[in-house]
Design a protein around this motif. Structure first.
Motif, PDB file in Angstrom:
ATOM      1  N   VAL A 544       0.770  -1.331   0.051  1.00 34.57           N
ATOM      2  CA  VAL A 544       0.029  -0.013  -0.067  1.00 34.57           C
ATOM      3  C   VAL A 544       0.906   1.283   0.012  1.00 34.57           C
ATOM      4  N   GLU A 545       1.858   1.203   0.814  1.00 34.24           N
ATOM      5  CA  GLU A 545       2.808   2.402   1.059  1.00 34.24           C
ATOM      6  C   GLU A 545       3.454   2.679  -0.562  1.00 34.24           C
ATOM      7  N   GLU A 546       4.016   1.544  -1.170  1.00 40.98           N
ATOM      8  CA  GLU A 546       4.506   1.638  -2.469  1.00 40.98           C
ATOM      9  C   GLU A 546       3.582   2.330  -3.548  1.00 40.98           C
ATOM     10  N   GLU A 547       2.153   1.799  -3.505  1.00 40.95           N
ATOM     11  CA  GLU A 547       1.218   2.382  -4.467  1.00 40.95           C
ATOM     12  C   GLU A 547       1.116   3.673  -4.135  1.00 40.95           C
ATOM     13  N   PHE A 548       0.909   3.992  -2.807  1.00 39.71           N
ATOM     14  CA  PHE A 548       0.783   5.401  -2.372  1.00 39.71           C
ATOM     15  C   PHE A 548       1.721   6.302  -2.862  1.00 39.71           C
ATOM     16  N   ASN A 549       3.182   5.943  -2.888  1.00 41.29           N
ATOM     17  CA  ASN A 549       4.199   6.920  -3.225  1.00 41.29           C
ATOM     18  C   ASN A 549       4.204   6.958  -4.642  1.00 41.29           C
TER      19      ASN A 549
END
Length: 552
Positions: A544-549
């Motif tokens: 999720v963090e990677e997609e958000f970034n």
């Protein structure tokens, strides 16, 4: 009923004792007299691992035909309706035709409790007539021992040979010693066992008081007088208002005291375990006679086979045609074996894929392979979710691939999405809370758990553009995963903290080795799933963090 997990090594098989032989002979004779039968090549013997079991005398492999292991006429099946009506007839207050046994004070029990009460009463009647021995009893012999009068309880003995052959020792957590109970601390089964003790005590107290009101004390020498003498002493010791406050801690502290104060309670709990460990889904034998009392049923003979997950079997209900009815053919339920029989090998049923939490709670065995294990999660709960078998009416997760007006077949080893709860990762408990199951094979967070957590999060302001909406969705998902991670870490910490005490408890010499071994397998599965689930959520949070970034 037990598992085939340790049978592959062909443990020693011993012949029956004389008392066992008499009971089995009485049961099979009774079954045949009612129109049922086991396959002619099957015989009973004692297996070192699974206890009383069924074996084959000859090979039946590669012959092209399935083997019908047992046929059971539906009219000997014990349903909640049949149990309730039989008890009402036996304990009617008056002799008027209009008296249905309720006497204006109808006993209110759950469907499963009516079946347990029936088994309880038959067991007490058998012990009274046989002086506590377990010699084989035929229906005719049992009835001959009764003075024929309106005060006898003959109707209860209709299925006495079946009740008499049931195992007396089924060491589920409900029957653990106080020290053995401590092995379950930190798991859902610990709380479940405490709540089962409370529920069975309340049901027994309510039922016994109802029975005593219908058993006259001025009938010396009769069945009813003998039963009253058994039930009456110290019944006040277990009397409990269902609205009274319940404490897990208080129940644990007084674990053994209620059975010491009132001996029949142990028999009632045994009867409850018999229903939990041997019941079949009611739809297997057609529609119940009263839709308002649907619940687990006992099928004498069909429940005699132990469990093997790999067993390929079908349970089939057959309603005779008009021609067959004219020939006095009865409606029957059968167990068909599809993977053949081998000479000298045990013949198995399949209870369907179940987690060890269910197996240990209801059947007193576990599957060392742990391939169907789950961890139960309830948001905002007391930490005491019930095992799945307790919240369902069937003894095995089943689906019905074939349906018609005259027959229906169930393959207990097959689970499809159409089977509702059996294939779901979530069920709704009686209190309205959702119980989620994290399976040992899950590689992602259960969607139902994630969805419920998202529903509980404070609502976010709606973004006006597409990128903003995606950011909001990712942020919400990330927050939900963080909540789930905290839940899992807290659950795992409590589990690991309790685990440090288990080795010391397990070394207590008075503990039964089979109980210790079963609990250790169950706890091992719980620990594996908790560790895997934490790693899974951490991985999903990173994604999720990677997609958000990437969209920032």
């Amino acid at each position: 009923m037990t598992t085939a997990a340790a049978v592959a090594a062909a443990p020693p098989v011993t012949s029956l004792s004389e008392a066992e032989r008499l009971r089995i002979e009485a049961f099979t004779t009774w079954l045949e007299s009612r129109g049922g039968k086991f396959h002619r090549d099957l015989y009973f013997a004692n297996d070192e691992t699974t206890g009383l079991s069924l074996f084959s005398r000859h090979n039946h492999e590669g012959q092209g035909d399935d083997v019908v292991a047992v046929e059971v006429p539906v009219d000997i099946v014990i349903t909640p309706w049949e149990a309730r009506e039989t008890i009402r007839r036996c304990f009617s207050k008056g002799t008027d035709e209009g008296d249905n046994g309720s006497g204006g004070d109808e006993l209110q029990l759950q469907a499963k409790e009516w079946v347990a009460l029936y088994v309880f009463l038959v067991r007490l009647a058998l012990e009274s007539r046989k002086g506590q021995s377990r010699e084989g009893v035929s229906l005719q012999k049992a009835r001959e021992s009764v003075v024929k009068s309106p005060t006898t309880l003959d109707a209860l003995l209709d299925r006495a040979p079946y009740i008499d052959v049931l195992p007396l020792d089924v060491p589920t957590p409900l029957h653990f010693s106080k020290d053995e109970l401590q092995l379950l601390v930190g798991t859902p089964l610990y709380y479940h066992a405490l709540e089962c003790r409370r529920d069975t005590r309340r049901a027994c107290s309510k039922a016994v008081r109802w029975l005593l009101a219908r058993l006259n004390s001025d009938e010396p020498g009769t069945d009813r007088a003998q039963l009253r003498a058994v039930l009456e002493p110290l019944v006040a010791a277990i009397d409990e208002d269902e609205s009274s406050l319940f404490s897990h801690e208080r129940e644990a502290q007084s674990w053994d005291l209620d059975e010491e104060a009132y001996k029949p309670l142990r028999v009632f709990r045994w009867a409850t375990t018999i229903v939990d460990s041997r019941a079949f889904p009611p739809r297997l034998v057609g529609q119940p006679r009263e839709q308002s009392l649907t619940g687990p049923i006992l099928i004498p003979g069909l429940d005699a086979f132990n469990h093997a997950r790999q067993a390929s079997v079908t349970w089939t209900y057959h309603e005779p045609s008009a021609v067959e009815k004219g020939a006095s053919e009865k409606a029957k339920v059968t167990l068909t074996i599809h993977n053949g029989l081998s000479k000298g090998q045990q013949v198995f049923n399949s209870y369907g894929p179940k987690p060890n939490e269910d197996f240990l709670a209801s059947y007193a065995f576990v599957d060392p392979a742990m391939q169907d294990d789950v961890v139960s999660l309830v948001l905002g709960g007391s930490g005491a979710p019930a095992p799945t078998s307790i919240t369902q009416t069937s003894s095995a997760p089943v689906n019905s691939p074939q349906q018609s007006s005259t027959s229906r077949s169930i393959r207990p080893g097959v689970v499809e999405a159409s089977d509702g709860q059996a294939a779901s990762s979530c069920i709704v408990l009686p209190n309205g809370k959702k119980q989620h199951f994290w399976k040992i094979t899950d590689t992602t967070c259960p969607p139902s758990l994630l969805a419920e957590v998202i529903e509980l999060l404070p609502p976010m302001e709606q973004a006006s553009d597409g990128d903003g909406q995606m950011e909001d969705e990712l942020q919400t998902r990330g927050e939900a995963l963080e909540v789930i991670l905290e839940l899992l870490e807290a659950k795992n910490a409590a589990f690991l903290n309790s685990q440090t005490r288990i080795d010391k408890i397990a070394s207590i010499p008075t503990l039964r080795r089979a109980v210790v071994d079963n609990v250790m397998v169950y706890r091992k599965g719980q620990g594996i799933i908790l560790e895997k689930s934490i790693r899974t959520v951490e991985r999903e949070m990173n994604q999720v963090e990677e997609e958000f970034n990437n969209i920032m």
